[in-house]
Design an enzyme around this catalytic site. Structure first.
Site, PDB file in Angstrom:
ATOM      1  N   ASN A   8      18.972 -17.217-154.470  1.00  0.00           N
ATOM      2  CA  ASN A   8      19.558 -16.002-153.901  1.00  0.00           C
ATOM      3  C   ASN A   8      21.017 -16.303-153.558  1.00  0.00           C
ATOM      4  O   ASN A   8      21.285 -17.005-152.588  1.00  0.00           O
ATOM      5  CB  ASN A   8      18.755 -15.608-152.643  1.00  0.00           C
ATOM      6  CG  ASN A   8      19.361 -14.442-151.900  1.00  0.00           C
ATOM      7  OD1 ASN A   8      20.268 -13.769-152.394  1.00  0.00           O
ATOM      8  ND2 ASN A   8      18.867 -14.183-150.699  1.00  0.00           N
ATOM      9  N   LYS A  10      23.306 -14.263-152.590  1.00  0.00           N
ATOM     10  CA  LYS A  10      23.867 -13.416-151.522  1.00  0.00           C
ATOM     11  C   LYS A  10      25.271 -12.945-151.931  1.00  0.00           C
ATOM     12  O   LYS A  10      25.533 -12.782-153.117  1.00  0.00           O
ATOM     13  CB  LYS A  10      23.860 -14.185-150.192  1.00  0.00           C
ATOM     14  CG  LYS A  10      22.497 -14.800-149.892  1.00  0.00           C
ATOM     15  CD  LYS A  10      22.379 -15.381-148.518  1.00  0.00           C
ATOM     16  CE  LYS A  10      20.959 -15.918-148.325  1.00  0.00           C
ATOM     17  NZ  LYS A  10      20.727 -16.452-146.989  1.00  0.00           N
ATOM     18  N   HIS A  94      14.879  -8.722-147.448  1.00  0.00           N
ATOM     19  CA  HIS A  94      15.441  -9.988-146.966  1.00  0.00           C
ATOM     20  C   HIS A  94      15.853  -9.824-145.503  1.00  0.00           C
ATOM     21  O   HIS A  94      16.294  -8.757-145.092  1.00  0.00           O
ATOM     22  CB  HIS A  94      16.644 -10.385-147.820  1.00  0.00           C
ATOM     23  CG  HIS A  94      17.119 -11.765-147.517  1.00  0.00           C
ATOM     24  ND1 HIS A  94      17.930 -12.044-146.440  1.00  0.00           N
ATOM     25  CD2 HIS A  94      16.856 -12.956-148.108  1.00  0.00           C
ATOM     26  CE1 HIS A  94      18.148 -13.348-146.393  1.00  0.00           C
ATOM     27  NE2 HIS A  94      17.519 -13.930-147.398  1.00  0.00           N
ATOM     28  N   GLU A  96      18.391 -10.638-143.974  1.00  0.00           N
ATOM     29  CA  GLU A  96      19.765 -10.138-143.781  1.00  0.00           C
ATOM     30  C   GLU A  96      19.794  -8.614-143.924  1.00  0.00           C
ATOM     31  O   GLU A  96      20.554  -7.931-143.237  1.00  0.00           O
ATOM     32  CB  GLU A  96      20.713 -10.847-144.766  1.00  0.00           C
ATOM     33  CG  GLU A  96      20.979 -12.271-144.295  1.00  0.00           C
ATOM     34  CD  GLU A  96      21.223 -13.287-145.399  1.00  0.00           C
ATOM     35  OE1 GLU A  96      21.469 -12.896-146.552  1.00  0.00           O
ATOM     36  OE2 GLU A  96      21.159 -14.503-145.087  1.00  0.00           O
ATOM     37  N   GLU A 166      10.241 -16.398-145.042  1.00  0.00           N
ATOM     38  CA  GLU A 166      11.514 -16.995-144.660  1.00  0.00           C
ATOM     39  C   GLU A 166      11.707 -16.834-143.150  1.00  0.00           C
ATOM     40  O   GLU A 166      12.174 -15.781-142.703  1.00  0.00           O
ATOM     41  CB  GLU A 166      12.669 -16.294-145.375  1.00  0.00           C
ATOM     42  CG  GLU A 166      12.604 -16.384-146.873  1.00  0.00           C
ATOM     43  CD  GLU A 166      13.982 -16.173-147.497  1.00  0.00           C
ATOM     44  OE1 GLU A 166      14.414 -17.042-148.250  1.00  0.00           O
ATOM     45  OE2 GLU A 166      14.623 -15.148-147.219  1.00  0.00           O
ATOM     46  N   GLY A 180      22.665 -22.733-131.765  1.00  0.00           N
ATOM     47  CA  GLY A 180      21.613 -23.723-132.000  1.00  0.00           C
ATOM     48  C   GLY A 180      21.614 -24.275-133.410  1.00  0.00           C
ATOM     49  O   GLY A 180      22.385 -23.862-134.272  1.00  0.00           O
ATOM     50  N   SER A 220      16.820 -22.839-145.645  1.00  0.00           N
ATOM     51  CA  SER A 220      17.389 -24.204-145.669  1.00  0.00           C
ATOM     52  C   SER A 220      16.638 -25.155-146.600  1.00  0.00           C
ATOM     53  O   SER A 220      16.482 -26.337-146.289  1.00  0.00           O
ATOM     54  CB  SER A 220      17.477 -24.779-144.256  1.00  0.00           C
ATOM     55  OG  SER A 220      18.348 -24.000-143.457  1.00  0.00           O
TER      56      SER A 220
HETATM   57  P1  PGA Z   1      19.286 -20.591-147.224  1.00  0.00           P
HETATM   58  O1  PGA Z   1      18.912 -19.059-147.523  1.00  0.00           O
HETATM   59  O2  PGA Z   1      18.619 -21.425-148.277  1.00  0.00           O
HETATM   60  O3  PGA Z   1      20.792 -20.652-147.324  1.00  0.00           O
HETATM   61  O4  PGA Z   1      18.793 -20.899-145.855  1.00  0.00           O
HETATM   62  C1  PGA Z   1      17.631 -18.705-147.931  1.00  0.00           C
HETATM   63  C2  PGA Z   1      17.515 -17.214-148.053  1.00  0.00           C
HETATM   64  O5  PGA Z   1      18.002 -16.517-147.173  1.00  0.00           O
HETATM   65  O6  PGA Z   1      16.925 -16.705-149.029  1.00  0.00           O
END
Ligand code: PGA
Length: 261
Positions: A8, A10, A94, A96, A166, A180, A220
């Protein structure tokens, strides 16, 4: 079950870079036969990548789509145009989209039903925030997102769907996680939720169907942690953000899955 690895991108890869990285990926991954692979670039790169991926083992995905057919909807993209451009998958819901752009599960459900009608494979994302986890709501939040996002999906259609768990706190995104540490779920944390989702799917759709719905892990994922995650029985692949921006890192993740499959 085969592993499914998705990238992805983004809003992190412009048109020229997209072409470069996509070509590198085709080259790196040309010998992989046992893994389903997709890349979700920006809408603006779909046409170029559709050409680049033609004849390769990498499929094209969109990151979102409209719930409407077509019409006067400024800024929206119709699913049927994604099909026309060669997309086979579409990421929906997602975190986001849900948490920054306010997309509800009801809206995700409309998009998902439209995607299914058009023959696009929805990658349905779900996940709880750090706060929801602290408050002891992790199962409830994921269950509710599943229930509402999959409303009115028939038994025939459900086998077209990929779930991506996720956890929001694991997504490498400071807008979602302003404070954090941001880290991947540990294998134990991931296993707990993947097992929960698997039981939910089996309860809802019966064991034959529920057992075979792929559940990707996302948040991640890196070449360093992917192998361990892939060894967990109910983890059927990964939705990869940051590490998919590098052809080399993404390919390593695919290689680990391929080795285990
Ligand atoms: P990330 O994103 O691997 O950068 O944490 C994963 C995602 O949001 O699909």
């Amino acid at each position: 079950m085969r592993y499914i690895i998705g990238g992805n991108w983004k809003m992190q890869m412009g048109p020229l870079n997209s072409i470069k990285i996509a070509k590198e990926m085709v080259n790196h991954l040309k010998d992989i036969k046992n893994i389903e692979i997709f890349i979700a670039p920006s809408y603006t790169s779909l046409k170029d990548l559709s050409e680049i991926f033609k004849g390769s083992n990498i499929k094209l995905s969109a990151q979102n789509m409209s719930e409407f057919d077509e019409g006067a909807f400024t800024g929206e993209i119709a699913g049927k145009w994604l099909v026309e451009l060669g997309c086979s998958y579409v990421i929906l819901g997602h975190s986001e989209r849900r948490r920054i752009f306010g997309e509800s599960s009801e809206k995700v459900n409309k998009k998902l039903l439209k995607a299914l009608e058009l023959g696009l494979k929805p990658v349905l994302c779900i996940g709880e925030t750090a706060q929801e986890r602290i408050e002891g709501k992790k199962f409830r939040v994921n269950e509710e997102q599943l229930e509402k996002s999959l409303s009115n999906v028939s038994l025939n259609q459900i086998s077209q769907i990929i779930i991506a768990y996720e956890p929001v706190w694991a997504i490498n995104n400071r807008a979602l996680n302003p404070v954090g540490e941001i880290r991947a779920a540990t294998p134990a944390e991931a296993k707990e939720m993947h097992d929960f989702i698997r039981s939910w799917l089996i309860d809802k759709y019966g064991s034959n169907i529920g057992q075979n719905i792929p559940i990707q892990y996302g948040g991640s994922v890196t070449p360093e942690n992917s192998e361990e995650l892939f060894k967990i029985p109910n983890i059927n692949g990964a939705l990869v953000g940051t590490s998919s921006l590098s052809a080399e890192k993404f390919s390593k993740i695919v290689f680990y899955a391929s080795k285990l499959s």
